[in-house]
Design a protein around this motif. Structure first.
Motif, PDB file in Angstrom:
ATOM      1  N   GLU A  71      -6.688   1.457 -11.030  1.00 22.63           N
ATOM      2  CA  GLU A  71      -6.937   0.810  -9.745  1.00 22.63           C
ATOM      3  C   GLU A  71      -5.615   0.318  -9.153  1.00 22.63           C
ATOM      4  OE1 GLU A  71      -7.998  -3.697 -11.357  1.00 22.63           O
ATOM      5  OE2 GLU A  71      -9.627  -2.317 -10.849  1.00 22.63           O
ATOM      6  N   PRO A  72      -5.553   0.138  -7.840  1.00 22.90           N
ATOM      7  CA  PRO A  72      -4.319  -0.370  -7.232  1.00 22.90           C
ATOM      8  C   PRO A  72      -3.947  -1.741  -7.792  1.00 22.90           C
ATOM      9  CG  PRO A  72      -5.754   0.559  -5.548  1.00 22.90           C
ATOM     10  CD  PRO A  72      -6.558   0.506  -6.817  1.00 22.90           C
ATOM     11  N   TYR A  73      -2.669  -1.915  -8.098  1.00 19.39           N
ATOM     12  CA  TYR A  73      -2.200  -3.192  -8.619  1.00 19.39           C
ATOM     13  C   TYR A  73      -2.150  -4.239  -7.502  1.00 19.39           C
ATOM     14  CZ  TYR A  73       0.621  -6.527 -11.265  1.00 19.39           C
ATOM     15  OH  TYR A  73       1.080  -7.664 -11.897  1.00 19.39           O
ATOM     16  N   VAL A  74      -1.624  -3.850  -6.337  1.00 23.65           N
ATOM     17  CA  VAL A  74      -1.628  -4.736  -5.167  1.00 23.65           C
ATOM     18  C   VAL A  74      -3.010  -4.627  -4.529  1.00 23.65           C
ATOM     19  CG1 VAL A  74      -0.577  -5.235  -2.938  1.00 23.65           C
ATOM     20  CG2 VAL A  74       0.844  -4.444  -4.843  1.00 23.65           C
ATOM     21  N   ARG A  75      -3.729  -5.716  -4.534  1.00 24.01           N
ATOM     22  CA  ARG A  75      -5.161  -5.651  -4.210  1.00 24.01           C
ATOM     23  C   ARG A  75      -5.443  -5.305  -2.754  1.00 24.01           C
ATOM     24  NH1 ARG A  75      -6.817 -11.109  -7.653  1.00 24.01           N
ATOM     25  NH2 ARG A  75      -6.243 -10.262  -9.709  1.00 24.01           N
ATOM     26  N   ASP A  76      -4.711  -5.905  -1.831  1.00 29.33           N
ATOM     27  CA  ASP A  76      -4.944  -5.693  -0.400  1.00 29.33           C
ATOM     28  C   ASP A  76      -3.993  -4.621   0.102  1.00 29.33           C
ATOM     29  OD1 ASP A  76      -5.238  -5.827   2.361  1.00 29.33           O
ATOM     30  OD2 ASP A  76      -5.443  -8.006   2.379  1.00 29.33           O
ATOM     31  N   ALA A  77      -4.529  -3.582   0.720  1.00 26.48           N
ATOM     32  CA  ALA A  77      -3.690  -2.499   1.222  1.00 26.48           C
ATOM     33  C   ALA A  77      -2.649  -3.007   2.213  1.00 26.48           C
ATOM     34  CB  ALA A  77      -4.551  -1.420   1.868  1.00 26.48           C
ATOM     35  N   ALA A  78      -2.955  -4.068   2.957  1.00 23.76           N
ATOM     36  CA  ALA A  78      -2.005  -4.619   3.924  1.00 23.76           C
ATOM     37  C   ALA A  78      -0.771  -5.200   3.244  1.00 23.76           C
ATOM     38  CB  ALA A  78      -2.682  -5.690   4.768  1.00 23.76           C
ATOM     39  N   ASP A  79      -0.894  -5.570   1.980  1.00 16.37           N
ATOM     40  CA  ASP A  79       0.229  -6.128   1.221  1.00 16.37           C
ATOM     41  C   ASP A  79       0.990  -5.066   0.437  1.00 16.37           C
ATOM     42  OD1 ASP A  79      -0.555  -8.642   2.075  1.00 16.37           O
ATOM     43  OD2 ASP A  79      -1.690  -9.089   0.251  1.00 16.37           O
ATOM     44  N   ALA A  80       0.525  -3.823   0.475  1.00 18.17           N
ATOM     45  CA  ALA A  80       1.107  -2.760  -0.341  1.00 18.17           C
ATOM     46  C   ALA A  80       2.298  -2.122   0.359  1.00 18.17           C
ATOM     47  CB  ALA A  80       0.061  -1.694  -0.648  1.00 18.17           C
ATOM     48  N   ALA A  81       3.369  -1.913  -0.381  1.00 19.19           N
ATOM     49  CA  ALA A  81       4.594  -1.335   0.177  1.00 19.19           C
ATOM     50  C   ALA A  81       4.450   0.169   0.352  1.00 19.19           C
ATOM     51  CB  ALA A  81       5.770  -1.633  -0.740  1.00 19.19           C
ATOM     52  N   PRO A  82       4.948   0.719   1.464  1.00 13.18           N
ATOM     53  CA  PRO A  82       4.912   2.170   1.634  1.00 13.18           C
ATOM     54  C   PRO A  82       5.874   2.906   0.710  1.00 13.18           C
ATOM     55  CG  PRO A  82       5.139   1.048   3.755  1.00 13.18           C
ATOM     56  CD  PRO A  82       5.372   0.026   2.690  1.00 13.18           C
ATOM     57  N   VAL A  83       6.875   2.230   0.172  1.00 13.94           N
ATOM     58  CA  VAL A  83       7.904   2.923  -0.607  1.00 13.94           C
ATOM     59  C   VAL A  83       7.409   3.380  -1.973  1.00 13.94           C
ATOM     60  CG1 VAL A  83       8.852   0.811  -1.631  1.00 13.94           C
ATOM     61  CG2 VAL A  83      10.315   2.807  -1.315  1.00 13.94           C
ATOM     62  N   ALA A  84       6.494   2.639  -2.575  1.00 14.16           N
ATOM     63  CA  ALA A  84       5.989   2.965  -3.909  1.00 14.16           C
ATOM     64  C   ALA A  84       4.646   2.281  -4.099  1.00 14.16           C
ATOM     65  CB  ALA A  84       6.963   2.508  -4.997  1.00 14.16           C
ATOM     66  N   THR A  85       3.785   2.915  -4.889  1.00 19.82           N
ATOM     67  CA  THR A  85       2.461   2.357  -5.156  1.00 19.82           C
ATOM     68  C   THR A  85       2.354   2.012  -6.629  1.00 19.82           C
ATOM     69  OG1 THR A  85       1.435   3.618  -3.375  1.00 19.82           O
ATOM     70  CG2 THR A  85      -0.025   2.812  -5.107  1.00 19.82           C
ATOM     71  N   THR A  86       1.923   0.788  -6.909  1.00 23.57           N
ATOM     72  CA  THR A  86       1.715   0.374  -8.289  1.00 23.57           C
ATOM     73  C   THR A  86       0.227   0.420  -8.613  1.00 23.57           C
ATOM     74  OG1 THR A  86       1.814  -1.914  -7.474  1.00 23.57           O
ATOM     75  CG2 THR A  86       3.773  -1.031  -8.548  1.00 23.57           C
ATOM     76  N   LEU A  87      -0.068   0.826  -9.823  1.00 21.30           N
ATOM     77  CA  LEU A  87      -1.439   0.965 -10.295  1.00 21.30           C
ATOM     78  C   LEU A  87      -1.622   0.163 -11.576  1.00 21.30           C
ATOM     79  CD1 LEU A  87      -1.746   4.848  -9.830  1.00 21.30           C
ATOM     80  CD2 LEU A  87      -2.550   3.075  -8.248  1.00 21.30           C
ATOM     81  N   ARG A  88      -2.790  -0.410 -11.735  1.00 23.88           N
ATOM     82  CA  ARG A  88      -3.117  -1.164 -12.948  1.00 23.88           C
ATOM     83  C   ARG A  88      -3.899  -0.264 -13.894  1.00 23.88           C
ATOM     84  NH1 ARG A  88      -3.210  -6.624 -13.626  1.00 23.88           N
ATOM     85  NH2 ARG A  88      -3.197  -6.956 -11.362  1.00 23.88           N
ATOM     86  N   THR A  89      -3.509  -0.246 -15.141  1.00 22.26           N
ATOM     87  CA  THR A  89      -4.205   0.577 -16.129  1.00 22.26           C
ATOM     88  C   THR A  89      -5.447  -0.143 -16.641  1.00 22.26           C
ATOM     89  OG1 THR A  89      -2.759  -0.313 -17.854  1.00 22.26           O
ATOM     90  CG2 THR A  89      -2.140   1.797 -16.894  1.00 22.26           C
TER      91      THR A  89
END
Length: 366
Positions: free
Chosen positions: A268-286
């Motif tokens: 699942e996405p590590y940064v919960r709100d898409a508005a807070d997510a950086a376009p440069v890289a996406t972090t995911l939670r295992t």
């Protein structure tokens, strides 16, 4: 023996200055832009040590590991530091900044990371800049990861010290970096008796010997290959169009988040709100019970070129980074990363939907 990287004609001061001018246009700034001959840590540290000292009270915003580093540098300079830390899965808000400034009216320096590639979040700099400007503090911004992936506008946002590097979304070299400096920032440095002088860290040396001299004589021999690579990378962005480059990164981030959710397997996405997510890289939670670094190693076993990495330090246990920046901000790279992660999860017994992830990526990319 000849080689295209060897036996080059010297890089003239005029050529160096022309590259600075192109970087200034990329930032849409009229501030002085200095290209420093080292990785971005050089101007990041140099700017703090030049502008902060024992009389400084700094609000240091921590949304990832670089914010922590800035606090250490500020304290080492003798500054009084007020840390504002938020969870790494979110972003700081302008209201939090305003509250901190109201509670501590003595604050005269604010340090912030725009986008934290290490944690995958990005902060609303335009709104924060308004609050900092109203307070009258000097505003220092690390835009190393954000430049090229999202707008970086030091003049419009009231940023006094804006540091960028080319090695991420710009798709350029890591060996040179740049900082835009406002007149207020130059004045603060000049008034700081502890600002580095006659030092590789010194911005004032560049000001006095380069900028004030009409940019006619360089301080030292430039990093020629890196400067030429920076020029080529800016040319490429100009040719594609900065808006197009940023749109590619935004699509890559949206597609990665959508594909990870559709993939399943507990990712699942590590940064919960898409508005807070950086376009440069996406972090995911295992998922629970799966170590991120081990899952990444499995995923890379099939294709070591994929831009996948585990989080740093303690985050290596639970965070995966999909570094879809620069040349890797493409639908093919996003598809490849999620397919590799899905195969690795399946090997560990998780139930995944590879086809669903593929369709979600394609739909999000449109």
């Amino acid at each position: 023996m000849t080689h295209p990287f060897l036996d080059l004609a010297p890089l003239s001061a005029a050529h160096f200055a022309s590259i600075e001018d192109r970087v200034a246009r990329l930032l849409d700034t009229r501030q002085d832009v200095v290209i420093m001959q080292g990785e971005a840590l050089l101007p990041l540290e140099g700017a703090i040590r030049a502008a902060a000292g024992p009389g400084t009270t700094a609000l240091n915003v921590i949304t990832g590991p670089y914010g922590q580093t800035f606090g250490d540098w500020l304290r080492d300079c003798g500054a009084t530091v007020i840390d504002l830390a938020v969870p790494f899965h979110t972003a700081v808000t302008a209201e939090q900044i305003r509250t901190a400034l109201a509670e501590h009216p003595e604050i005269d320096f604010v340090s912030l990371v725009h986008a934290e590639a290490a944690t995958g979040n990005t902060n609303p700099v335009a709104e924060i800049g308004e609050a900092v400007r109203a307070h009258g503090a000097l505003f220092y911004l690390d835009a190393v990861a954000s430049i090229g992936a999202e707008p970086v506008l030091p003049d419009a946002w009231g940023v006094d010290l804006c540091v960028i590097g080319a090695q991420k979304a710009m798709g350029g070299p890591a060996g040179v970096s740049a900082v835009s400096v406002s007149e207020r920032a130059w004045a603060r440095m000049a008034a700081n008796p502890r600002a580095p002088r006659r030092s590789y860290l010194s911005l004032l040396d560049w000001k006095e010997r380069w900028v004030d001299g009409g940019r006619r004589t360089l301080l030292h021999a430039p990093a020629q290959l890196e400067m030429l690579a920076l020029e080529a990378c800016v040319e490429r962005i100009e040719a594609e169009g900065p808006a197009t480059v940023m749109a590619r990164h935004a699509r890559a981030a949206a597609a990665t988040r959508a594909g990870a959710v559709a993939l399943g397997g507990g990712l699942e996405p590590y940064v919960r709100d898409a508005a807070d997510a950086a376009p440069v890289a996406t972090t995911l939670r295992t998922p629970s019970g799966i170590v991120a670094s081990e899952l990444v190693a499995r995923a890379l076993a099939g294709d070591a070129t994929l831009p996948l990495a585990a989080g740093g330090g303690a985050l290596a246990g639970e965070m995966i980074r999909v570094n879809h920046y620069g040349a890797d901000a493409t639908v093919g790279v996003v598809q490849g990363c999620l397919a590799a992660l899905g195969a690795a999860l399946a090997e560990l017994g998780a139930s995944v939907d590879l086809e669903g992830a593929r369709r979600s990526v394609e739909n999000a990319w449109r």
